[in-house]
Design a protein around this motif. Structure first.
Motif, PDB file in Angstrom:
ATOM      1  N   ARG A  91      -7.483  46.645  14.012  1.00 51.03           N
ATOM      2  CA  ARG A  91      -8.630  46.817  13.097  1.00 51.03           C
ATOM      3  C   ARG A  91      -8.663  45.662  12.090  1.00 51.03           C
ATOM      4  O   ARG A  91      -9.721  45.128  11.779  1.00 51.03           O
ATOM      5  N   ASP A 133     -11.636  42.918  11.691  1.00 50.28           N
ATOM      6  CA  ASP A 133     -12.274  42.700  10.389  1.00 50.28           C
ATOM      7  C   ASP A 133     -12.258  41.243   9.969  1.00 50.28           C
ATOM      8  O   ASP A 133     -13.090  40.824   9.159  1.00 50.28           O
ATOM      9  N   ASP A 175     -13.555  45.972  19.532  1.00 50.21           N
ATOM     10  CA  ASP A 175     -13.940  47.094  18.691  1.00 50.21           C
ATOM     11  C   ASP A 175     -14.491  48.245  19.543  1.00 50.21           C
ATOM     12  O   ASP A 175     -14.151  49.408  19.330  1.00 50.21           O
TER      13      ASP A 175
END
Length: 134
Positions: free
Chosen positions: A19, A23, A34
């Motif tokens: 994650r 990001d 994702d």
């Protein structure tokens, strides 16, 4: 994007790190990863079955179209090296392999629209199974 979506398992540690990677990474590669993570079953590192491809696992897979078999290590982008057989999780094949278990297949769309079908033959090293949970 995957057209056939088998069940995938991701450790909570890998999920957190991936994650963060998503990001801080822009573009289609991050979007594809994702999308894979959105459908993952998240488990604790001590609970992941030993035949599941986790980050830093060494995996043998077969391209079902060509019959070619490869052994690669699923790596973070900074550790990827074609010469060393280390495939980035942001590469199409890397994102496809993440979370699969032995015997599973996935159809994966490569850049340009071509589909590849990969089958997991074995996980020859998995950090969690080897007791490396960090």
């Amino acid at each position: 994007m995957s057209t056939h979506e088998p069940r995938i398992v991701v450790t909570s540690t890998d999920m957190e790190r991936l994650r963060t990677l998503i990001d801080t990474t822009a573009g289609d590669k991050a979007d594809a990863l994702d999308a894979e993570l959105l459908r993952a079953e998240v488990v604790e590192p001590t609970q992941v079955p030993p035949d599941v491809v986790t980050m830093n696992s060494r995996v043998v897979y077969r391209d079902e179209d060509t019959g070619e078999t490869r052994e690669v290590t699923l790596s973070y982008p900074q550790d990827a090296s074609l010469e060393q057989g280390r495939v980035s999780v942001l590469a199409p094949v890397g994102a496809a392999l993440l979370g699969l278990s032995v015997g599973q297949e996935i159809d994966w769309e490569l850049p340009g629209g071509k589909l590849k079908r990969l089958r997991i033959l074995s996980v020859t090293y998995q950090p969690q199974a080897a007791g490396h949970h960090h």
